[in-house]
Design a protein around this motif. Structure first.
Motif, PDB file in Angstrom:
ATOM      1  N   LYS A 186       0.850  -1.193   0.000  1.00 28.04           N
ATOM      2  CA  LYS A 186       0.000   0.000   0.000  1.00 28.04           C
ATOM      3  C   LYS A 186       0.887   1.245   0.000  1.00 28.04           C
ATOM      4  CE  LYS A 186      -3.576   0.268   2.621  1.00 28.04           C
ATOM      5  NZ  LYS A 186      -4.454   0.315   3.834  1.00 28.04           N
ATOM      6  N   PRO A 187       0.387   2.355  -0.554  1.00 30.83           N
ATOM      7  CA  PRO A 187       1.152   3.606  -0.468  1.00 30.83           C
ATOM      8  C   PRO A 187       1.398   3.976   0.989  1.00 30.83           C
ATOM      9  CG  PRO A 187      -0.668   3.821  -2.018  1.00 30.83           C
ATOM     10  CD  PRO A 187      -0.879   2.522  -1.293  1.00 30.83           C
ATOM     11  N   SER A 188       2.639   4.326   1.300  1.00 32.24           N
ATOM     12  CA  SER A 188       2.967   4.666   2.686  1.00 32.24           C
ATOM     13  C   SER A 188       3.403   6.113   2.854  1.00 32.24           C
ATOM     14  CB  SER A 188       4.083   3.743   3.205  1.00 32.24           C
ATOM     15  OG  SER A 188       5.269   3.913   2.456  1.00 32.24           O
ATOM     16  N   LYS A 189       3.960   6.721   1.797  1.00 31.01           N
ATOM     17  CA  LYS A 189       4.420   8.118   1.899  1.00 31.01           C
ATOM     18  C   LYS A 189       4.529   8.706   0.501  1.00 31.01           C
ATOM     19  CE  LYS A 189       5.968  11.448   4.636  1.00 31.01           C
ATOM     20  NZ  LYS A 189       7.255  11.308   5.343  1.00 31.01           N
ATOM     21  N   THR A 190       4.019   9.901   0.329  1.00 31.99           N
ATOM     22  CA  THR A 190       4.120  10.613  -0.941  1.00 31.99           C
ATOM     23  C   THR A 190       4.902  11.902  -0.725  1.00 31.99           C
ATOM     24  OG1 THR A 190       2.054   9.692  -1.799  1.00 31.99           O
ATOM     25  CG2 THR A 190       2.838  11.728  -2.806  1.00 31.99           C
ATOM     26  N   LEU A 191       5.870  12.145  -1.599  1.00 32.76           N
ATOM     27  CA  LEU A 191       6.765  13.287  -1.466  1.00 32.76           C
ATOM     28  C   LEU A 191       6.779  14.083  -2.763  1.00 32.76           C
ATOM     29  CD1 LEU A 191       9.666  11.296   0.187  1.00 32.76           C
ATOM     30  CD2 LEU A 191       8.185  12.916   1.367  1.00 32.76           C
ATOM     31  N   ARG A 192       6.700  15.407  -2.646  1.00 33.02           N
ATOM     32  CA  ARG A 192       6.706  16.273  -3.828  1.00 33.02           C
ATOM     33  C   ARG A 192       7.871  17.259  -3.724  1.00 33.02           C
ATOM     34  NH1 ARG A 192       1.039  15.747  -2.941  1.00 33.02           N
ATOM     35  NH2 ARG A 192      -0.024  14.869  -4.773  1.00 33.02           N
ATOM     36  N   TYR A 193       8.891  17.036  -4.525  1.00 32.25           N
ATOM     37  CA  TYR A 193      10.046  17.933  -4.522  1.00 32.25           C
ATOM     38  C   TYR A 193      10.490  18.319  -5.931  1.00 32.25           C
ATOM     39  CZ  TYR A 193      10.573  17.504   0.474  1.00 32.25           C
ATOM     40  OH  TYR A 193      10.353  17.594   1.834  1.00 32.25           O
ATOM     41  N   HIS A 194       9.646  18.039  -6.936  1.00 34.96           N
ATOM     42  CA  HIS A 194       9.990  18.387  -8.318  1.00 34.96           C
ATOM     43  C   HIS A 194       9.094  19.508  -8.862  1.00 34.96           C
ATOM     44  CE1 HIS A 194      13.150  15.530  -9.465  1.00 34.96           C
ATOM     45  NE2 HIS A 194      12.583  14.684  -8.622  1.00 34.96           N
ATOM     46  N   ASP A 217      12.221  19.380 -14.167  1.00 32.42           N
ATOM     47  CA  ASP A 217      12.575  20.645 -13.527  1.00 32.42           C
ATOM     48  C   ASP A 217      14.085  20.790 -13.388  1.00 32.42           C
ATOM     49  OD1 ASP A 217      12.945  18.681 -11.631  1.00 32.42           O
ATOM     50  OD2 ASP A 217      12.142  19.854  -9.972  1.00 32.42           O
ATOM     51  N   GLU A 218      14.826  19.839 -13.971  1.00 34.73           N
ATOM     52  CA  GLU A 218      16.291  19.857 -14.006  1.00 34.73           C
ATOM     53  C   GLU A 218      16.893  19.727 -12.616  1.00 34.73           C
ATOM     54  OE1 GLU A 218      16.688  23.489 -16.087  1.00 34.73           O
ATOM     55  OE2 GLU A 218      16.185  22.620 -18.029  1.00 34.73           O
ATOM     56  N   SER A 219      16.184  18.993 -11.763  1.00 29.93           N
ATOM     57  CA  SER A 219      16.696  18.723 -10.426  1.00 29.93           C
ATOM     58  C   SER A 219      16.863  17.230 -10.205  1.00 29.93           C
ATOM     59  CB  SER A 219      15.764  19.303  -9.350  1.00 29.93           C
ATOM     60  OG  SER A 219      14.637  18.467  -9.142  1.00 29.93           O
ATOM     61  N   ILE A 220      17.718  16.904  -9.245  1.00 31.39           N
ATOM     62  CA  ILE A 220      17.949  15.549  -8.769  1.00 31.39           C
ATOM     63  C   ILE A 220      17.641  15.551  -7.280  1.00 31.39           C
ATOM     64  CG2 ILE A 220      19.711  13.776  -8.376  1.00 31.39           C
ATOM     65  CD1 ILE A 220      21.170  15.018 -10.873  1.00 31.39           C
ATOM     66  N   GLN A 221      16.781  14.633  -6.861  1.00 28.41           N
ATOM     67  CA  GLN A 221      16.323  14.614  -5.472  1.00 28.41           C
ATOM     68  C   GLN A 221      16.721  13.294  -4.815  1.00 28.41           C
ATOM     69  OE1 GLN A 221      15.101  17.354  -4.272  1.00 28.41           O
ATOM     70  NE2 GLN A 221      14.682  18.433  -6.203  1.00 28.41           N
ATOM     71  N   LEU A 222      17.303  13.397  -3.632  1.00 31.73           N
ATOM     72  CA  LEU A 222      17.737  12.235  -2.853  1.00 31.73           C
ATOM     73  C   LEU A 222      16.789  12.030  -1.681  1.00 31.73           C
ATOM     74  CD1 LEU A 222      20.013  10.057  -2.339  1.00 31.73           C
ATOM     75  CD2 LEU A 222      21.038  11.754  -0.797  1.00 31.73           C
ATOM     76  N   TYR A 223      16.421  10.756  -1.427  1.00 29.22           N
ATOM     77  CA  TYR A 223      15.480  10.421  -0.364  1.00 29.22           C
ATOM     78  C   TYR A 223      16.040   9.290   0.495  1.00 29.22           C
ATOM     79  CZ  TYR A 223      12.477  12.417  -4.023  1.00 29.22           C
ATOM     80  OH  TYR A 223      11.941  13.201  -5.019  1.00 29.22           O
ATOM     81  N   SER A 224      15.615   9.268   1.748  1.00 29.54           N
ATOM     82  CA  SER A 224      15.831   8.100   2.591  1.00 29.54           C
ATOM     83  C   SER A 224      14.674   7.145   2.344  1.00 29.54           C
ATOM     84  CB  SER A 224      15.881   8.492   4.070  1.00 29.54           C
ATOM     85  OG  SER A 224      15.785   7.328   4.879  1.00 29.54           O
ATOM     86  N   TYR A 271      20.890  20.469  -8.478  1.00 29.12           N
ATOM     87  CA  TYR A 271      20.319  21.049  -9.687  1.00 29.12           C
ATOM     88  C   TYR A 271      21.316  20.990 -10.838  1.00 29.12           C
ATOM     89  CZ  TYR A 271      16.520  22.611  -6.757  1.00 29.12           C
ATOM     90  OH  TYR A 271      15.449  22.621  -5.904  1.00 29.12           O
ATOM     91  N   SER A 272      20.767  20.772 -12.030  1.00 25.26           N
ATOM     92  CA  SER A 272      21.577  20.730 -13.248  1.00 25.26           C
ATOM     93  C   SER A 272      20.872  21.593 -14.298  1.00 25.26           C
ATOM     94  CB  SER A 272      21.719  19.280 -13.734  1.00 25.26           C
ATOM     95  OG  SER A 272      22.573  19.194 -14.854  1.00 25.26           O
ATOM     96  N   LYS A 273      20.728  22.874 -13.980  1.00 30.55           N
ATOM     97  CA  LYS A 273      19.949  23.788 -14.811  1.00 30.55           C
ATOM     98  C   LYS A 273      20.568  23.979 -16.201  1.00 30.55           C
ATOM     99  CE  LYS A 273      16.652  24.902 -11.926  1.00 30.55           C
ATOM    100  NZ  LYS A 273      15.228  24.613 -12.224  1.00 30.55           N
ATOM    101  N   ASP A 310      28.760  16.470  -1.616  1.00 27.91           N
ATOM    102  CA  ASP A 310      29.103  17.891  -1.662  1.00 27.91           C
ATOM    103  C   ASP A 310      28.678  18.560  -2.963  1.00 27.91           C
ATOM    104  OD1 ASP A 310      30.890  16.743  -3.394  1.00 27.91           O
ATOM    105  OD2 ASP A 310      32.689  17.324  -2.291  1.00 27.91           O
ATOM    106  N   ASN A 311      27.847  17.847  -3.755  1.00 33.29           N
ATOM    107  CA  ASN A 311      27.306  18.396  -5.006  1.00 33.29           C
ATOM    108  C   ASN A 311      28.415  18.827  -5.966  1.00 33.29           C
ATOM    109  OD1 ASN A 311      24.917  18.837  -6.449  1.00 33.29           O
ATOM    110  ND2 ASN A 311      24.956  21.028  -6.018  1.00 33.29           N
ATOM    111  N   SER A 312      29.459  18.008  -6.062  1.00 33.57           N
ATOM    112  CA  SER A 312      30.573  18.312  -6.967  1.00 33.57           C
ATOM    113  C   SER A 312      30.718  17.201  -7.996  1.00 33.57           C
ATOM    114  CB  SER A 312      31.883  18.471  -6.190  1.00 33.57           C
ATOM    115  OG  SER A 312      32.240  17.249  -5.554  1.00 33.57           O
ATOM    116  N   TYR A 313      31.195  17.552  -9.180  1.00 32.45           N
ATOM    117  CA  TYR A 313      31.372  16.568 -10.238  1.00 32.45           C
ATOM    118  C   TYR A 313      32.696  15.831 -10.071  1.00 32.45           C
ATOM    119  CZ  TYR A 313      27.326  18.542 -12.561  1.00 32.45           C
ATOM    120  OH  TYR A 313      26.057  18.949 -12.855  1.00 32.45           O
TER     121      TYR A 313
END
Length: 340
Positions: A15-23, A46-53, A64-66, A100-103
């Motif tokens: 069953k759905p347990s958690k819904t997250l909106r970050y885009h 939206d040219e973003s990358i989102q990390l979740y637990s 972001y990778s705009k 650290d958001n570095s390439y």
């Protein structure tokens, strides 16, 4: 999140347990879990990358990778680093530290959009496929391409679970060729003719974790499961409402079907807003069709999921459209899913 013994009966209670909106209410185009199952990552238009637990069902951080856009975000074997494909400016694959958001590195060589990206399950080897009709092999430790396959059309790609070979599904030739990773440059050691894909063609290819099956997802009324050793068609998965291929194929390379960790079950998104569960041990009919053993309901008023991922370490699913939803067995869902 407790470890739950894998079983088809438990899968049927998801069953759905958690819904997250970050885009920012924009479409999510890719979804992946790390090796440990502790984290999930999404990329979106939206040219973003989102990390979740994945364990806590919480958002961790945004990148972001705009300038270049972001698609096909895939974990390496380090839970805090990913590779992803560009959607504008150039066709470079980027290796990013989420810490650290570095390439860390850039992989240059493709001359058109990268539409499939696959990390080896056992090593720091990366496969990419592009609209330039090539499949390229990379080593994460080097910026230089390790090998190129020049093919006749865009292809779908997947590693086998041991990382010893990979499959290339050619959509125009309607065949699947298996190549040895250690013998790069050699001809395929096996080529299987594929049934014609229904609807708008093939969507993705995936090996089961036990190595027995290959799943060919489509945009039509049937998905196909073939024997990984003989190429014989074993199951025609039916009973779902086909997803429509988006006009710009912005989710190309992502999957709306997936094997369970034990390889017995296939999950698939359905246009009516359900997640379909097929048990490969159920009997097929006289035409080789396998009907669903369960249709799982999404959260009320939720959009129909367009992509799907299976946690490699627990009985957890994740689905996405413009939001990410985690799914857990019913006994672990104590209250309606919360939104963020």
């Amino acid at each position: 999140m407790e470890s739950v013994p894998a079983s088809i009966e438990t899968y049927k209670t998801l069953k759905p347990s958690k819904t997250l909106r970050y885009h920012h209410n924009d479409p999510i185009t890719s979804l992946d879990f790390d090796d440990t199952g502790a984290y999930a990552v999404t990329a979106g238009t939206d040219e973003s990358i989102q990390l979740y637990s994945a364990h806590k069902g919480t958002h961790q951080r945004s990148s972001y990778s705009k300038k270049y856009g972001a698609h096909l975000a895939r974990f390496t074997h380090n839970s805090m680093s990913i590779v992803y494909a560009s959607t504008k400016e150039d066709d470079t694959i980027r290796y990013l530290s989420l810490h650290d958001n570095s390439y860390i590195r850039y992989f240059r060589g493709h001359k058109d959009k990268v539409h499939a990206l696959n990390v080896s399950p056992i090593s720091d080897v990366l496969l990419s496929a592009s609209m330039d009709h090539t499949v390229r092999l990379w080593d994460l430790r080097s910026p230089h391409c390790q090998g190129v396959l020049n093919l006749v059309s865009p292809n779908l790609i997947a590693f086998d679970p041991r990382g010893l070979c990979f499959g290339v599904a050619n959509t125009s030739a309607q065949d699947l060729s298996l190549y040895s990773v250690s013998a790069w440059g050699s001809d395929p050691f096996a080529t299987f003719a594929l049934p014609a894909p229904p609807g708008d063609g093939w969507a993705s290819v995936e090996f089961s974790n036990d190595g027995k099956y290959i799943l060919l997802a489509t945009y039509g009324e049937q998905h196909h499961v073939i024997d990984a050793f003989t190429g014989n068609l074993t199951h025609k998965l039916v009973g779902h409402h086909p997803l429509r291929r988006d006009q710009d194929n912005m989710r190309g390379g992502s999957t709306h079907t997936a094997f369970s960790v034990d390889g017995r079950t296939v999950f698939g998104c359905s246009r009516d807003g359900k997640i379909i569960v097929w048990d490969l041990q159920d009997r097929v009919d006289e035409r080789g069709r396998l009907y669903p053993s369960k249709a799982l309901n999404c959260a009320p008023n939720a959009a129909s999921p367009q992509i799907l991922g299976v946690n490699p370490a627990s009985m957890q699913l994740a689905t996405a459209d413009k939001e990410l939803t985690f799914w857990l067995p019913e006994k672990d869902v104590a209250e309606p899913p919360k939104e963020a």
